[in-house]
Write an enzyme that holds these catalytic residues in place. Structure first.
Site, PDB file in Angstrom:
ATOM      1  CG  HIS B  52      -1.885  -1.202   0.358  1.00 53.11           C
ATOM      2  ND1 HIS B  52      -2.982  -0.667   0.110  1.00 53.11           N
ATOM      3  CD2 HIS B  52      -2.334  -2.171   1.794  1.00 53.11           C
ATOM      4  CE1 HIS B  52      -3.749  -1.598   0.237  1.00 53.11           C
ATOM      5  NE2 HIS B  52      -3.143  -3.014   1.147  1.00 53.11           N
ATOM      6  CB  CYS B 444      -4.460 -29.102 -13.721  1.00 54.09           C
ATOM      7  SG  CYS B 444      -3.108 -29.674 -12.946  1.00 54.09           S
TER       8      CYS B 444
END
Lengths: 446, 485
Positions: B52, B444
């Site tokens: 941030h 996957c």
């Protein structure tokens, strides 16, 4: 099994190739010291599709081919399918998965076809340069034709977005099958199965035989998604109940699965409030669909069909990228391996013709479908050849007629007492009936 | 016999690991007690992975000060610790007059906090930066960035271990006793530790540990946020995090690229009292997708690969108002104990400045002797997937295991997996390998590779299948063998 299979590591492959070289392999060394080798055909995947394509290509006189297989032993998913029922169409006898694969491996061995094992294809370019990575390094192959035969993967919990916690004990059916059959590892004691796909039902039986209590199979659709014979042989014969229009709505357990909540769904597949029921289990098996593995195809700029999740192809199995072909479960998910082999053999005929004639006819005719038809393969044709149309219906239909029309003219039709999404329907169409202009339309009339 | 330490740090999250790392700059015997089987299983690994800027916090707050400090040094930190970090910049997108006013206020607050480069940009510039975004104007924070929170925490912990700290996993603290000789005895289910100093870095458990230290009265609430992870093919559509205009207490559902090219959608914010329930309900998934689509209309169900959630520990006063970070030593009640309370966002960005604050509180009370052997640099694994073709070739030549690709989706090789299995922290869970290598994190979700990885862990570490755990205590994957070999 491995002793009998004709496989080569990349190093052995090079050695043998140099000895028997008929100067067909032009090798150049690129700037980064990476070898570029020319090949007539590179086949990606040594499962049922890749092996059948390789054997058939050899028979058609195309011998400068390379099959690239990521595992040490070829055969693909068949290796873990130790149940029988394979080969009824292709070999007129019932075989286990490994036996079925061995048939093709024996042929490959007889023809001296080289299968490069333990090598993964990491990229395929639009102009057919295939990059492989193996224990001996990174290599480039430039091929006249590339065959996509990568098969498919399973849909996962994440793709379904089943809510709840994230404990151990949730396995896709194929993963469970691999742990039990190939890795000698038992995954639980009491299981519930979500999805009535064929692998899920086969695992219901397999788990039962290994002493696991399989409480039930739940299917979100109002009809089963696997083959009727598997419902009989894997569920009915073992007294495992199959509940339709039900799904798992929540997964419980902080560390290991402790249970699932199952609820009924309505016709729109929305959960019916108040129908929730908890099941105690330590294992959840997911058999909720297969997705063709087309990441490499996309890299090569191959256009995909949103319905099949496989390439858009013509009757030659050629994709939108010239010289790149696809067959088997990478193209569309099949219910029987026999059809995979047959499709790959048909692909091989086309690839041989492509290489021998330097091209194939344009395929400008589209195959359109009505709302009863989920998809067709091929999706386009030239109109100049016999072809077999593979299709699936969108929902179970009774007493229907599947019709293939060109410009409103009926080319072929098949009356069916029962057509179900679980079963692929194949209808051959003769060249004589076809015109080389005008799109085709496939519809199901009930 | 109790183990003797100078410092016991309770909690091996990003803050605990940063404290451990900063303390190894001094000649101290340091132990880190972690209740889980790996670092960052809780809040540190369950967030947006954003570094941030520091504009969102009250002027003069600890959050603002430490966040700005952390942001400023992060290039250097990422380089030292070999952590994936990108200073992508970030936009807060607005549409209304009110949004504009809010953004102007945020800029003003940010500037007072010492944040540099905050600018209002118009629609044209916004679309140059993020073509797919919907919105009329935005606040651009050029210094915001993204980090892999797993690898960052792991890097801090590994650097601490490399400099002599010890980690104890599966060690949940059950009580803390003050001894007559001014030391503490910290009891866990496994063993006791005797220590001169105790540092409470327990995150969600900070209130409990604080109580054990005798510093009572802190009210901690959990703010749970759910997330959806999208397939890597969405990554190119999002070059930087895109946020809505925030309210006073909540940043809003945003979309964030990850350093590996996925996109994460979330979080919502729900107050919870159960700090161990991480389930994601269906209504959250639907809400997130719908809400974020008004900002970035590229969210498709077919791209979902997983969902997850995280819980922020927030310290609130009696009126429920969220408080600043608290980093304190109560000399009268618990001398030689540094108590960290309510370390929530921006704890990831501020972890090292927080750690230095802890060290400075300690240094005011005890003499610290520098450790001349301290090595601030830590090398991460050489990941095959990230190398150029030439480098890949060289890696395979050096070690053929680099040519054995085990996880195809994320191109993770056997060499990567083996390095992860023999990690410096001694973590041996399946998710431990996942977070270190990215194997099983692709589309996957381990469908192809997890069997081989499980087998490699068993072989390399000599564990039986029935002892292999997925992530947490008791998360056993298998019941044993199917048949005798």
């Amino acid at each position: 099994m491995s002793g009998r299979i004709h496989t080569f590591s990349q190093a052995e492959y090079e050695k043998t190739n140099h000895k028997t070289s008929k100067a067909v392999n032009q090798q150049t060394i690129g700037e980064e010291g990476v070898i570029l080798e020319k090949k007539d055909v590179v086949i990606i995947g040594g499962g049922p599709a890749g092996l059948a394509a390789a054997v058939e290509l050899y028979r058609k006189g195309i011998k400068d081919i390379l099959v690239v297989e990521r595992e040490e032993i070829p055969g693909g998913i068949l290796k873990q399918c130790i149940h029988d029922g394979f080969g009824l169409t292709r070999f007129k006898t019932t075989l286990s998965g490994p036996e079925y694969a061995q048939k093709f491996l024996d042929e490959a061995e007889k023809e001296n076809i080289r299968i490069l094992t333990g090598a993964s294809v990491v990229s395929v370019s639009h102009d057919r340069v295939v990059t492989t990575v193996g224990r001996d390094g990174l290599k480039h192959y430039e091929a006249k034709a590339v065959v996509l035969a990568m098969g498919c993967r399973e849909r996962t919990r994440g793709a379904l977005g089943i809510p709840g916690e994230r404990p151990a004990g949730v396995f896709t059916a194929g993963v469970a099958q691999s742990y039990i059959n190939l890795h000698n590892t038992m995954i639980g004691k009491k299981a519930v199965i979500l999805g009535s796909g064929d692998i899920g039902m086969i695992m219901a039986r397999r788990l039962t035989l290994e002493g696991v209590e399989v409480a039930a199979v739940f299917e979100i659709q109002p009809y089963p998604s696997g083959l009727p014979r598997n419902i009989r042989q894997c569920l009915d014969d073992y007294g495992i109940p199959l509940y339709l229009s039900r799904t798992v709505t929540k997964i419980h357990g902080k560390s290991r699965l402790t249970g699932v909540t199952v609820a009924q769904v309505d016709k729109q597949m929305k959960i019916i409030p108040g129908t929730e029921q908890d099941f105690v289990c330590d294992t959840l098996i997911l058999s909720v669909g297969l997705i063709p593995e087309n990441e490499l195809s996309l890299q090569a700029g191959v256009e995909l069909d949103n319905r099949t999740k496989g390439a858009v192809v013509d009757e030659f199995c050629q994709t939108s990228a010239e010289g790149i072909f696809a067959a088997g479960n990478v193209l569309h998910v099949h219910d029987l391996v026999d059809f995979v082999s047959l499709e790959a053999e048909h692909l091989a005929d086309s690839v041989a013709e492509y290489i021998q004639h330097g091209g194939l006819p344009e395929s400008g005719l589209k195959i359109l479908t009505d709302t009863n038809i989920n998809h067709t393969v091929p999706q386009k044709i030239s109109g100049k050849n016999d072809f077999t149309l593979s299709l699936r219906v969108n929902r179970p239909l009774t007493n229907c007629e599947i019709q293939i029309l060109q410009d409103g003219r009926l080319l072929q039709s098949r009356k069916m007492k029962k057509a179900i999404p679980a079963e692929m329907i194949q209808i051959p169409v003769k060249r004589e009936n076809l015109s080389d202009t005008g799109n085709l339309e496939v519809r199901a009339i009930c | 016999m109790q183990q003797q330490f100078d410092v016991i740090i309770i909690g091996g999250g990003v803050v605990g690991s940063a404290v451990a790392r900063e303390m190894t700059r001094y000649k101290l015997r340091i132990g880190v007690l972690e209740k889980n089987l790996d670092v960052c299983n809780e809040t540190s690994g369950r967030n947006s992975g954003v570094i941030h800027g520091g504009f969102a916090y009250d002027v003069n707050s600890m959050k603002a000060k430490l966040c700005v400090e952390g942001n400023r040094e992060f290039d250097q930190v990422a380089k030292e610790l070999d952590v994936p970090f990108q200073r992508t910049g970030k936009v807060l997108v607005g549409n209304t007059e009110e949004d504009l006013k809010n953004l102007q206020n945020i800029i003003q607050q940010g500037e007072q906090n010492g944040v540099q480069g905050l600018t209002l940009i118009d629609q044209e510039r916004l679309h140059e930066l993020v073509p797919a975004v919907l919105g009329k104007f935005a606040l651009l924070s050029p210094n915001s960035g993204i980090v892999d929170p797993f690898r960052y925490t792991i890097a801090l912990a590994e650097n601490a271990v490399q400099n002599g700290a010890s980690y104890y996993f599966d060690h949940e603290v059950t009580s803390i006793r003050k001894n007559p000789d001014q030391t503490y005895t910290v009891t866990t289910a496994k063993e006791d530790f005797r220590t001169r100093w105790v540092i409470n870095c327990a995150g969600l458990g900070c209130g409990k540990i604080s109580d054990m230290l005798g510093i009572t009265g802190y009210k901690i609430i959990g703010s749970k946020g759910d997330y959806i992870i999208l397939d890597k093919k969405t990554g190119p559509l999002l070059p930087m995090p895109v946020y809505p205009v925030p309210s006073n207490t909540y940043m809003g559902v945003h979309v964030t690229p990850t350093t590996d090219g996925n996109v994460i959608v979330g979080p919502n914010a729900e107050n919870v009292t159960n700090f161990t329930y991480y389930g994601v309900p269906q209504k959250s998934i639907d809400y997130l997708a719908e809400n974020a689509s008004s900002l970035w209309p590229c969210i498709r169900k077919s791209d979902y690969i997983r969902n997850y959630s995280g819980i922020l520990p927030k310290w609130v006063d009696e009126n429920g108002v969220i408080q600043d970070f608290k980093i304190e030593v109560k000399d009268d009640i618990a001398p030689h104990a540094v108590n960290l309370i309510g370390i929530e966002s921006p704890g990831l960005t501020a972890a090292l400045p927080i750690a230095r604050q802890v060290v400075s509180l300690m240094a005011q009370r005890t003499a610290l002797e520098p450790n001349p052997e301290f090595e601030p640099r830590r090398r991460g694994m050489e990941r095959f997937a990230l190398q150029s073709e030439e480098e890949k070739q060289a890696l395979i030549k050096r070690n053929p295991n680099y040519g054995d690709i085990i996880c195809r989706c994320e191109e993770v090789t056997k060499a990567d997996i083996l390095q992860a299995i023999h990690n410096p922290l001694g973590v041996c869970t399946l998710t431990g390998i996942k977070y270190r290598t990215r194997s099983m994190m692709g589309r996957c979700q381990g469908g192809y590779c997890q069997m081989r990885i499980a087998e490699l862990i068993e072989q390399e570490l000599g564990i039986l299948p029935e002892d292999l755990r997925y992530e947490r205590q008791n998360s056993y994957l298998f019941t044993g063998r199917v048949r005798k070999d």
